[in-house]
Design a protein around this motif. Structure first.
Motif, PDB file in Angstrom:
ATOM      1  N   THR A  62     -45.470 -18.180  17.957  1.00  0.00           N
ATOM      2  CA  THR A  62     -44.641 -17.129  17.358  1.00  0.00           C
ATOM      3  C   THR A  62     -43.822 -16.408  18.425  1.00  0.00           C
ATOM      4  O   THR A  62     -42.636 -16.115  18.231  1.00  0.00           O
ATOM      5  CB  THR A  62     -45.528 -16.121  16.603  1.00  0.00           C
ATOM      6  OG1 THR A  62     -46.294 -16.809  15.607  1.00  0.00           O
ATOM      7  CG2 THR A  62     -44.685 -15.055  15.928  1.00  0.00           C
ATOM      8  N   ALA A  63     -44.455 -16.128  19.562  1.00  0.00           N
ATOM      9  CA  ALA A  63     -43.759 -15.453  20.661  1.00  0.00           C
ATOM     10  C   ALA A  63     -42.599 -16.298  21.194  1.00  0.00           C
ATOM     11  O   ALA A  63     -41.532 -15.762  21.532  1.00  0.00           O
ATOM     12  CB  ALA A  63     -44.743 -15.133  21.783  1.00  0.00           C
ATOM     13  N   TRP A  65     -40.756 -18.428  19.495  1.00  0.00           N
ATOM     14  CA  TRP A  65     -39.637 -18.315  18.547  1.00  0.00           C
ATOM     15  C   TRP A  65     -38.942 -16.964  18.685  1.00  0.00           C
ATOM     16  O   TRP A  65     -37.716 -16.862  18.550  1.00  0.00           O
ATOM     17  CB  TRP A  65     -40.131 -18.524  17.116  1.00  0.00           C
ATOM     18  CG  TRP A  65     -40.371 -19.951  16.757  1.00  0.00           C
ATOM     19  CD1 TRP A  65     -41.554 -20.539  16.419  1.00  0.00           C
ATOM     20  CD2 TRP A  65     -39.385 -21.003  16.706  1.00  0.00           C
ATOM     21  NE1 TRP A  65     -41.386 -21.878  16.166  1.00  0.00           N
ATOM     22  CE2 TRP A  65     -40.066 -22.181  16.336  1.00  0.00           C
ATOM     23  CE3 TRP A  65     -38.017 -21.057  16.952  1.00  0.00           C
ATOM     24  CZ2 TRP A  65     -39.398 -23.407  16.188  1.00  0.00           C
ATOM     25  CZ3 TRP A  65     -37.356 -22.261  16.807  1.00  0.00           C
ATOM     26  CH2 TRP A  65     -38.052 -23.420  16.429  1.00  0.00           C
ATOM     27  N   CYS A  66     -39.716 -15.924  18.975  1.00  0.00           N
ATOM     28  CA  CYS A  66     -39.102 -14.605  19.214  1.00  0.00           C
ATOM     29  C   CYS A  66     -38.177 -14.649  20.423  1.00  0.00           C
ATOM     30  O   CYS A  66     -37.062 -14.109  20.385  1.00  0.00           O
ATOM     31  CB  CYS A  66     -40.192 -13.550  19.428  1.00  0.00           C
ATOM     32  SG  CYS A  66     -41.060 -13.071  17.926  1.00  0.00           S
ATOM     33  N   MET A  70     -34.372 -13.622  21.014  1.00  0.00           N
ATOM     34  CA  MET A  70     -34.086 -12.496  21.900  1.00  0.00           C
ATOM     35  C   MET A  70     -33.200 -12.886  23.089  1.00  0.00           C
ATOM     36  O   MET A  70     -32.267 -12.143  23.436  1.00  0.00           O
ATOM     37  CB  MET A  70     -35.402 -11.881  22.392  1.00  0.00           C
ATOM     38  CG  MET A  70     -36.205 -11.217  21.291  1.00  0.00           C
ATOM     39  SD  MET A  70     -37.919 -10.855  21.771  1.00  0.00           S
ATOM     40  CE  MET A  70     -37.639  -9.737  23.143  1.00  0.00           C
ATOM     41  N   ILE A  86     -35.182  -4.278  18.403  1.00  0.00           N
ATOM     42  CA  ILE A  86     -36.640  -4.326  18.409  1.00  0.00           C
ATOM     43  C   ILE A  86     -37.225  -2.967  18.031  1.00  0.00           C
ATOM     44  O   ILE A  86     -38.191  -2.882  17.269  1.00  0.00           O
ATOM     45  CB  ILE A  86     -37.159  -4.778  19.793  1.00  0.00           C
ATOM     46  CG1 ILE A  86     -36.751  -6.222  20.058  1.00  0.00           C
ATOM     47  CG2 ILE A  86     -38.674  -4.633  19.874  1.00  0.00           C
ATOM     48  CD1 ILE A  86     -37.186  -6.759  21.399  1.00  0.00           C
ATOM     49  N   TYR A  94     -42.287  -2.560  11.159  1.00  0.00           N
ATOM     50  CA  TYR A  94     -43.542  -3.225  11.513  1.00  0.00           C
ATOM     51  C   TYR A  94     -44.706  -2.246  11.669  1.00  0.00           C
ATOM     52  O   TYR A  94     -45.790  -2.472  11.106  1.00  0.00           O
ATOM     53  CB  TYR A  94     -43.372  -4.024  12.800  1.00  0.00           C
ATOM     54  CG  TYR A  94     -44.647  -4.692  13.246  1.00  0.00           C
ATOM     55  CD1 TYR A  94     -45.143  -5.811  12.568  1.00  0.00           C
ATOM     56  CD2 TYR A  94     -45.366  -4.205  14.328  1.00  0.00           C
ATOM     57  CE1 TYR A  94     -46.317  -6.416  12.973  1.00  0.00           C
ATOM     58  CE2 TYR A  94     -46.546  -4.811  14.739  1.00  0.00           C
ATOM     59  CZ  TYR A  94     -47.016  -5.916  14.059  1.00  0.00           C
ATOM     60  OH  TYR A  94     -48.184  -6.524  14.455  1.00  0.00           O
ATOM     61  N   GLY A 326     -43.608 -11.319  14.788  1.00  0.00           N
ATOM     62  CA  GLY A 326     -42.524 -12.282  14.967  1.00  0.00           C
ATOM     63  C   GLY A 326     -41.574 -12.314  13.791  1.00  0.00           C
ATOM     64  O   GLY A 326     -40.344 -12.395  13.958  1.00  0.00           O
ATOM     65  N   ILE A 329     -39.228  -9.240  13.776  1.00  0.00           N
ATOM     66  CA  ILE A 329     -38.189  -9.289  14.813  1.00  0.00           C
ATOM     67  C   ILE A 329     -37.117 -10.314  14.474  1.00  0.00           C
ATOM     68  O   ILE A 329     -35.921 -10.022  14.480  1.00  0.00           O
ATOM     69  CB  ILE A 329     -38.817  -9.603  16.186  1.00  0.00           C
ATOM     70  CG1 ILE A 329     -39.650  -8.405  16.661  1.00  0.00           C
ATOM     71  CG2 ILE A 329     -37.731  -9.932  17.217  1.00  0.00           C
ATOM     72  CD1 ILE A 329     -40.434  -8.667  17.928  1.00  0.00           C
ATOM     73  N   THR A 330     -37.523 -11.535  14.151  1.00  0.00           N
ATOM     74  CA  THR A 330     -36.545 -12.609  13.931  1.00  0.00           C
ATOM     75  C   THR A 330     -35.850 -12.505  12.574  1.00  0.00           C
ATOM     76  O   THR A 330     -34.817 -13.146  12.370  1.00  0.00           O
ATOM     77  CB  THR A 330     -37.214 -13.987  14.043  1.00  0.00           C
ATOM     78  OG1 THR A 330     -38.278 -14.090  13.080  1.00  0.00           O
ATOM     79  CG2 THR A 330     -37.792 -14.199  15.445  1.00  0.00           C
TER      80      THR A 330
END
Length: 466
Positions: A62-63, A65-66, A70, A86, A94, A326, A329-330
């Protein structure tokens, strides 16, 4: 790989040539959606083809893909803009989301239902019915976490348990949260936007009743068939344990959570603090503090034996916390493109919900809000279509009441279509898996939801929107 990365960055830069200041959803390329789609595909595919890798490294995946979102964003818009994106996602979406999930999970985990419960079709149906209506008043997360473990214990001698958990997700973790703003995050957001607290109960009651009767009826027939096929016989010599509730003090903390949520809706002091470019209102800070205090008090006073009997652990909420960090954010560029309406790259989706005169097509609002809620987070999806329809709560509760109903039903009901449609879905799946239930994959679950729920949603469309 380097060439591919370079091409992607060039494409993103070119697609952003018209951006003067900040991310402009009207001019953004669909390439910005790739990281969000990557998280969804990872959730769907990894458990099928590499279950061990996913189980141990889903947070890292997941990180990554973030970072895939980013890094290009920083190159195109700068670190300052990325910080604001963010901050907005974390502070306004979140953190309130995960605080509510954490507090309900913690408090409900301190309540233990004890007794000689045997998983007969009648008992299972009764538990699902109780959970469905509890969900509107203690949240889908609270009701799901309170009842899933007793339901699993009652059926521990059953061979066929998958369908029991799936129908539990349908009703208790989703549909049941439709009567009040406390039930499901989308309705809570509507409440904060000005929708009357009791509007939801008045207009969503009949759709809830129709859906519950049909889905529970299907469940009872299916569970009766499985129960009879297994040939389970009751052991008359088995010692009967009287029904009782341990950890009753947690109902006080649950009431505190409800009060905290209501405060943020009714109390408007007009005070806010700007953090990294994002305004955070005082009532929302107070709400989150109250919720956290209730959770920590629950942990402090609940006997360890209750948590042990409940097999209480943090894995389910940690899984939700990592994955939805994730997702929140995305999902930012996806929502901005949707907000651009007919001017954005997803104009085809947006224009489908209005006719040539600009009037809302309520059936399409129901299905489009629902379809996106099944794969996006249903709370921001609700807001997108709420604003698209009018954005004025009084107007939506008046002349556009059927449209608001369509948006509300779509976001709440169709969260049951996938594991990621609503946070409790993942948590219930995780707890059931830990209890030895061989839960289906992402697409395996969707076979159930499409077969059972889509015909019900078609019927609701015919009754309310055509």
């Amino acid at each position: 790989m380097k060439k591919l990365t370079s091409l992607l960055l060039v494409a993103l830069s070119l697609s952003s040539a018209a951006f003067s200041a900040g991310f402009d959803g009207a001019n953004a390329s669909l390439l910005w959606i790739i990281p969000f789609a990557g998280i969804l595909l990872s959730i769907a595919i990894f458990p099928l083809v590499a279950v061990n890798i996913w189980h141990h490294h889903f947070g890292k995946i997941t990180a990554l893909w973030c970072l895939g979102f980013m890094i290009p964003f920083i190159i195109v818009f700068g670190i300052g803009e990325m910080t604001e994106v963010i901050a907005h996602a974390m502070l306004l979406e979140y953190i309130p989301f995960i605080v509510l999930i954490f507090s309900l999970f913690t408090v409900s985990g301190g309540i233990y239902l004890e007794g000689s419960l045997k998983g007969t079709p009648l008992l299972n149906t009764t538990i699902l019915l109780i959970g469905t209506f509890l969900a509107s008043f203690m949240g889908t997360t609270g009701a799901a976490m309170l009842l899933i473990r007793p339901l699993l214990r009652a059926n521990e001698n059953r061979k066929s348990r998958v369908h029991i958990v799936i129908f539990f997700i349908f009703l208790v973790a989703n549909v049941g949260g439709s009567l009040t703003p406390l039930g499901d995050p989308p309705l809570f957001l509507g409440f904060l936007k000005g929708v009357d607290f009791f509007w939801t109960m008045k207009h969503m009651l009949l759709p809830l009743l129709i859906t519950t009767v049909i889905v529970l009826g299907i469940f009872f027939v299916l569970d009766s068939y499985c129960y009879k096929k297994e040939g389970i016989k009751m052991d008359a010599s088995e010692e009967k344990v009287p029904f009782r509730i341990d950890g009753k003090v947690n109902f006080i903390f649950l009431a505190g959570i409800i009060v905290g949520v209501l405060i943020s809706g009714f109390w408007k002091p007009g005070i806010s603090f700007t953090v990294l470019g994002t305004p955070v209102e005082l009532q929302n800070i107070v709400r989150d503090v109250i919720l956290l205090v209730m959770a920590f008090l629950s942990l402090k006073v609940t006997a360890k034996e209750i948590h042990q009997k409940n097999e209480f652990g943090w894995d389910p909420v940690l899984e939700v916390a990592k994955l939805f960090a994730g997702i929140f954010i995305t999902i930012a560029p996806v929502l901005e493109i949707l907000k651009a309406g007919s001017m954005g790259s997803m104009s085809g989706v947006v224009t489908m919900v209005h006719d040539t005169q600009g009037a809302p097509i309520n059936a399409m609002y129901f299905w489009m809000t629902g379809a996106l809620s099944a794969f996006l987070d249903n709370a921001p999806t609700y807001l997108v279509f709420f604003n698209l329809a009018s954005g004025d709560a009084h107007h939506l509760m008046g002349d556009l009441s059927p449209t608001l109903l369509a948006i509300s039903m779509g976001s709440v009901f169709m969260g049951a279509m996938t594991y990621i449609g609503n946070a409790p879905n993942f948590m219930v799946k995780s707890i059931a898996t830990q209890a030895g239930v061989n839960m289906p994959s992402f697409f395996g679950y969707m076979k159930w939801s499409v077969l059972i729920l889509v015909p019900v949603y078609i019927l609701l469309t015919l009754i309310f929107f055509l």
